[in-house]
Design a protein around this motif. Structure first.
Motif, PDB file in Angstrom:
ATOM      1  N   THR A   1       0.831  -1.221   0.000  1.00 31.31           N
ATOM      2  CA  THR A   1       0.000   0.000   0.000  1.00 31.31           C
ATOM      3  C   THR A   1       0.865   1.269   0.000  1.00 31.31           C
ATOM      4  O   THR A   1       0.717   2.109  -0.900  1.00 31.31           O
ATOM      5  CB  THR A   1      -0.991  -0.026   1.186  1.00 31.31           C
ATOM      6  N   PRO A   2       1.800   1.433   0.965  1.00 37.03           N
ATOM      7  CA  PRO A   2       2.650   2.635   0.888  1.00 37.03           C
ATOM      8  C   PRO A   2       3.538   2.643  -0.356  1.00 37.03           C
ATOM      9  O   PRO A   2       3.841   3.717  -0.900  1.00 37.03           O
ATOM     10  CB  PRO A   2       3.500   2.569   2.167  1.00 37.03           C
ATOM     11  N   MET A   3       3.935   1.443  -0.834  1.00 37.84           N
ATOM     12  CA  MET A   3       4.754   1.407  -2.056  1.00 37.84           C
ATOM     13  C   MET A   3       3.939   1.891  -3.262  1.00 37.84           C
ATOM     14  O   MET A   3       4.456   2.597  -4.132  1.00 37.84           O
ATOM     15  CB  MET A   3       5.272  -0.020  -2.298  1.00 37.84           C
TER      16      MET A   3
ATOM     17  N   ILE B   1      -3.121   4.035  14.161  1.00 37.48           N
ATOM     18  CA  ILE B   1      -4.093   3.504  15.128  1.00 37.48           C
ATOM     19  C   ILE B   1      -3.581   2.173  15.682  1.00 37.48           C
ATOM     20  O   ILE B   1      -3.803   1.815  16.827  1.00 37.48           O
ATOM     21  CB  ILE B   1      -5.471   3.265  14.442  1.00 37.48           C
ATOM     22  N   GLN B   2      -2.934   1.410  14.816  1.00 37.19           N
ATOM     23  CA  GLN B   2      -2.341   0.112  15.198  1.00 37.19           C
ATOM     24  C   GLN B   2      -0.856   0.170  14.856  1.00 37.19           C
ATOM     25  O   GLN B   2      -0.479   0.816  13.881  1.00 37.19           O
ATOM     26  CB  GLN B   2      -2.948  -1.011  14.354  1.00 37.19           C
ATOM     27  N   THR B   3      -0.048  -0.538  15.652  1.00 38.34           N
ATOM     28  CA  THR B   3       1.381  -0.565  15.312  1.00 38.34           C
ATOM     29  C   THR B   3       1.701  -1.915  14.692  1.00 38.34           C
ATOM     30  O   THR B   3       1.279  -2.948  15.204  1.00 38.34           O
ATOM     31  CB  THR B   3       2.266  -0.440  16.580  1.00 38.34           C
ATOM     32  N   ARG B   4       2.452  -1.857  13.614  1.00 32.77           N
ATOM     33  CA  ARG B   4       2.899  -3.113  12.985  1.00 32.77           C
ATOM     34  C   ARG B   4       4.008  -3.718  13.810  1.00 32.77           C
ATOM     35  O   ARG B   4       4.720  -3.012  14.530  1.00 32.77           O
ATOM     36  CB  ARG B   4       3.413  -2.833  11.573  1.00 32.77           C
ATOM     37  N   ALA B   5       4.180  -5.014  13.687  1.00 37.41           N
ATOM     38  CA  ALA B   5       5.260  -5.698  14.402  1.00 37.41           C
ATOM     39  C   ALA B   5       6.606  -5.117  13.967  1.00 37.41           C
ATOM     40  O   ALA B   5       6.765  -4.727  12.804  1.00 37.41           O
ATOM     41  CB  ALA B   5       5.211  -7.177  14.077  1.00 37.41           C
ATOM     42  N   PRO B   6       7.599  -5.073  14.880  1.00 37.49           N
ATOM     43  CA  PRO B   6       8.926  -4.594  14.477  1.00 37.49           C
ATOM     44  C   PRO B   6       9.506  -5.471  13.361  1.00 37.49           C
ATOM     45  O   PRO B   6       9.099  -6.632  13.222  1.00 37.49           O
ATOM     46  CB  PRO B   6       9.765  -4.743  15.751  1.00 37.49           C
TER      47      PRO B   6
ATOM     48  N   GLY C   1      -7.169  -4.992   4.128  1.00 39.68           N
ATOM     49  CA  GLY C   1      -7.331  -5.356   5.543  1.00 39.68           C
ATOM     50  C   GLY C   1      -7.126  -4.185   6.473  1.00 39.68           C
ATOM     51  O   GLY C   1      -7.710  -3.114   6.293  1.00 39.68           O
ATOM     52  N   GLY C   2      -6.272  -4.375   7.484  1.00 43.48           N
ATOM     53  CA  GLY C   2      -6.081  -3.342   8.501  1.00 43.48           C
ATOM     54  C   GLY C   2      -4.998  -2.319   8.173  1.00 43.48           C
ATOM     55  O   GLY C   2      -4.552  -1.581   9.063  1.00 43.48           O
ATOM     56  N   THR C   3      -4.589  -2.230   6.896  1.00 41.27           N
ATOM     57  CA  THR C   3      -3.448  -1.370   6.537  1.00 41.27           C
ATOM     58  C   THR C   3      -3.683   0.115   6.807  1.00 41.27           C
ATOM     59  O   THR C   3      -2.755   0.833   7.195  1.00 41.27           O
ATOM     60  CB  THR C   3      -3.090  -1.585   5.042  1.00 41.27           C
ATOM     61  N   LEU C   4      -4.918   0.584   6.621  1.00 40.64           N
ATOM     62  CA  LEU C   4      -5.169   2.014   6.884  1.00 40.64           C
ATOM     63  C   LEU C   4      -4.929   2.305   8.365  1.00 40.64           C
ATOM     64  O   LEU C   4      -4.451   3.386   8.723  1.00 40.64           O
ATOM     65  CB  LEU C   4      -6.597   2.402   6.472  1.00 40.64           C
ATOM     66  N   ASP C   5      -5.255   1.336   9.232  1.00 41.92           N
ATOM     67  CA  ASP C   5      -4.998   1.504  10.678  1.00 41.92           C
ATOM     68  C   ASP C   5      -3.502   1.676  10.936  1.00 41.92           C
ATOM     69  O   ASP C   5      -3.091   2.482  11.756  1.00 41.92           O
ATOM     70  CB  ASP C   5      -5.497   0.279  11.465  1.00 41.92           C
TER      71      ASP C   5
ATOM     72  N   ALA D   1     -10.589  -1.200   2.701  1.00 41.20           N
ATOM     73  CA  ALA D   1     -10.112  -1.746   3.983  1.00 41.20           C
ATOM     74  C   ALA D   1     -11.280  -2.104   4.895  1.00 41.20           C
ATOM     75  O   ALA D   1     -11.482  -1.488   5.935  1.00 41.20           O
ATOM     76  CB  ALA D   1      -9.191  -0.729   4.655  1.00 41.20           C
ATOM     77  N   PHE D   2     -12.060  -3.119   4.481  1.00 36.72           N
ATOM     78  CA  PHE D   2     -13.169  -3.591   5.312  1.00 36.72           C
ATOM     79  C   PHE D   2     -12.833  -4.906   6.002  1.00 36.72           C
ATOM     80  O   PHE D   2     -13.698  -5.517   6.615  1.00 36.72           O
ATOM     81  CB  PHE D   2     -14.424  -3.835   4.458  1.00 36.72           C
ATOM     82  N   GLY D   3     -11.595  -5.402   5.834  1.00 30.68           N
ATOM     83  CA  GLY D   3     -11.257  -6.739   6.331  1.00 30.68           C
ATOM     84  C   GLY D   3     -11.789  -7.793   5.371  1.00 30.68           C
ATOM     85  O   GLY D   3     -12.677  -7.526   4.548  1.00 30.68           O
ATOM     86  N   ALA D   4     -11.201  -8.986   5.457  1.00 28.06           N
ATOM     87  CA  ALA D   4     -11.634 -10.080   4.564  1.00 28.06           C
ATOM     88  C   ALA D   4     -12.726 -10.899   5.268  1.00 28.06           C
ATOM     89  O   ALA D   4     -12.657 -11.089   6.468  1.00 28.06           O
ATOM     90  CB  ALA D   4     -10.442 -10.980   4.255  1.00 28.06           C
ATOM     91  N   PRO D   5     -13.707 -11.385   4.547  1.00 30.14           N
ATOM     92  CA  PRO D   5     -13.875 -11.345   3.096  1.00 30.14           C
ATOM     93  C   PRO D   5     -14.695 -10.160   2.590  1.00 30.14           C
ATOM     94  O   PRO D   5     -14.904 -10.037   1.397  1.00 30.14           O
ATOM     95  CB  PRO D   5     -14.638 -12.640   2.823  1.00 30.14           C
ATOM     96  N   LYS D   6     -15.140  -9.296   3.522  1.00 27.56           N
ATOM     97  CA  LYS D   6     -16.070  -8.225   3.113  1.00 27.56           C
ATOM     98  C   LYS D   6     -15.481  -7.340   2.008  1.00 27.56           C
ATOM     99  O   LYS D   6     -16.142  -7.048   1.009  1.00 27.56           O
ATOM    100  CB  LYS D   6     -16.408  -7.385   4.350  1.00 27.56           C
ATOM    101  N   GLN D   7     -14.216  -6.919   2.195  1.00 31.68           N
ATOM    102  CA  GLN D   7     -13.606  -5.998   1.224  1.00 31.68           C
ATOM    103  C   GLN D   7     -13.505  -6.633  -0.167  1.00 31.68           C
ATOM    104  O   GLN D   7     -13.750  -5.975  -1.187  1.00 31.68           O
ATOM    105  CB  GLN D   7     -12.218  -5.566   1.702  1.00 31.68           C
ATOM    106  N   ASP D   8     -13.173  -7.917  -0.199  1.00 31.32           N
ATOM    107  CA  ASP D   8     -12.967  -8.584  -1.488  1.00 31.32           C
ATOM    108  C   ASP D   8     -14.303  -8.860  -2.178  1.00 31.32           C
ATOM    109  O   ASP D   8     -14.414  -8.753  -3.395  1.00 31.32           O
ATOM    110  CB  ASP D   8     -12.157  -9.867  -1.265  1.00 31.32           C
ATOM    111  N   LYS D   9     -15.314  -9.173  -1.359  1.00 33.13           N
ATOM    112  CA  LYS D   9     -16.646  -9.369  -1.939  1.00 33.13           C
ATOM    113  C   LYS D   9     -17.182  -8.034  -2.448  1.00 33.13           C
ATOM    114  O   LYS D   9     -17.823  -7.966  -3.493  1.00 33.13           O
ATOM    115  CB  LYS D   9     -17.583  -9.974  -0.889  1.00 33.13           C
ATOM    116  N   PHE D  10     -16.906  -6.970  -1.696  1.00 32.70           N
ATOM    117  CA  PHE D  10     -17.348  -5.635  -2.101  1.00 32.70           C
ATOM    118  C   PHE D  10     -16.716  -5.260  -3.447  1.00 32.70           C
ATOM    119  O   PHE D  10     -17.415  -4.852  -4.379  1.00 32.70           O
ATOM    120  CB  PHE D  10     -16.963  -4.614  -1.015  1.00 32.70           C
TER     121      PHE D  10
END
Ligand code: UDP
Length: 388
Positions: A122-124, A231-236, A222-226, A196-205
């Motif tokens: 996403t950022p790429m 809002i959420q921290t990614r693992a190091p 998925g949760g990438t916008l977070d 970014a609705f999470g799976a499977p909702k986003q993919d069905k949408f």
């Protein structure tokens, strides 16, 4: 998976018996990247760079397409969710967002080039979009999060065109205000939609609307916008490196994720057990029906595909209107690439039925829920009944 029985004949040539159907075959469509099918789900064998280039090319072409970022959770959900299964099989690009498919791929055919995560791409894509003058739109996540994430990306890339952002109220797919979302998208005219609705909702949408909207590329993230919004921290990085990002996420949100991860681990154990069994058990060939080649539907002896290039030719040569019976008596096993090619053919033609599949292929197909798209017939009469 070896051993393969190919009767010593070279495959992949247009005059090879693999293409010797009784009806004329036609060259159709443009070159596609035949996916590798793992546990019933197609994965396109691309790197980050290739997936990004695909996106840019798709935007330039203007033809709406969808990308799914599929991981183990997708595979597990697709076992019981036929809708998701079909959505993934119809997606234009499915990238391997997880280590399990990457690690298991070599046991089923060519290795995947690597993990291509939604959170990283996403950022790429935003960085590349800035360079190309391509616009992006953030859709989903909790109220205000999509707008915040777009703000962050805009700060990183000042020339980036942000077409808009919206976080609609949480609701099940069938209760969402689709008309309002579509109205906003039609007004914003984004080139790339991050859903970014999470799976499977986003993919069905994305799948529901791709044929009707003018968004060139929609990707479920998925949760990438977070993560981008903070809002959420990614693992190091070191946790990601040792393949434990999932463990990190589990630890940060155990209430929501425990059921998901326990189910996924259970499936993974069964998948590894199946992989071992398929390597160790002896193949029991199907009993051959002598009347097999004398029926009305297009009958093809399938003799195997060794390379992606052969698979491309095989898919392109299938006739769009045909009903096809592929006789598998010459092969003991179908690789992920061969299943990918057969799946692609099944999307182009009216119906595909497999005949004379040995015990190992049957076992894999039953486990992977592949028989809904590629049914296996035990006899010629059954094949013809399935074609009706
Ligand atoms: N979400 C949403 N609408 C919903 C349910 C979820 O926008 O009805 C958002 C949620 O806020 C989060 C993302 O979708 O930002 C889902 O993240 P999850 O962690 O489930 O996705 P994953 O990355 O695990 O696929």
């Amino acid at each position: 998976m070896s051993p393969k029985k190919r009767n010593g004949k070279k495959t992949g040539q247009p005059d090879h018996p693999a293409f010797q159907c009784r009806e004329k075959v036609l060259m159709l469509g443009v070159m596609q990247n035949t996916p590798l099918v793992l546990f019933g789900i197609p994965f396109h064998n691309v790197t980050f760079e290739e997936a990004i280039q695909w996106t840019v090319d798709r935007v330039r072409s203007g033809k709406p397409g969808v990308i799914a970022t599929a991981n183990l959770d997708f595979i597990v959900q697709a076992q019981t969710d036929v809708g998701l299964r079909n959505v993934l099989r119809e997606a234009d690009l499915v990238i391997a967002d997880g280590f399990p498919p990457v690690k298991l791929a070599p046991f089923y055919g060519p290795p995947l080039k690597g993990r291509v995560t939604g959170s990283d791409i996403t950022p790429m894509l935003a960085a590349r979009a800035e360079k190309e003058g391509i616009s992006i739109y953030g859709l989903g996540a909790a109220e205000g999060v999509a707008a915040k994430a777009m703000e962050v990306l805009k700060k990183r890339h000042p020339a980036l065109k942000v077409a808009g952002a919206w976080s609609p109220p949480y609701a099940p797919l069938d209760k969402m205000d689709h008309a309002e979302i579509l109205r906003r998208l039609a007004e914003a005219k984004p080139d790339i939609l991050f859903t970014a609705f999470g799976a499977p909702k986003q993919d069905k949408f994305n799948h529901m609307h791709v044929k009707h909207w003018n968004v060139p590329v929609a990707i479920g993230i998925g949760g990438t916008l977070d993560f981008i919004a903070g809002i959420q921290t990614r693992a190091p990085a070191w946790v990601q490196k040792i393949h434990c990002e999932w463990l990190w996420r589990w630890g940060t949100d155990p209430k929501r994720l425990t059921k998901r991860y326990v189910t996924n681990i259970g499936f993974l154990i069964r998948a590894v057990w199946l992989t071992l069994q398929l390597r160790l058990i002896k193949n029991v060939p199907a009993r051959v029906d002598p009347s097999a080649s004398s029926h009305g539907a297009t009958y093809c002896e399938f003799r195997g595909l060794e390379t992606p290039a052969e698979a491309e030719v095989f898919v392109q040569k299938s006739e769009s209107s045909a009903k096809l019976v592929f006789d598998l008596r010459a092969v003991e096993w179908l690789s992920s690439l061969e299943i990918g090619a057969l799946l692609e053919v099944s999307k182009k033609v009216q119906k595909v039925v497999l005949l004379h599949a040995g015990s190992r292929v049957r076992k894999l197909f039953e486990f992977s829920k592949l028989t809904d798209r590629l049914p296996i017939a035990g006899s010629c009469a059954e094949a013809l009944a399935l074609l009706q």
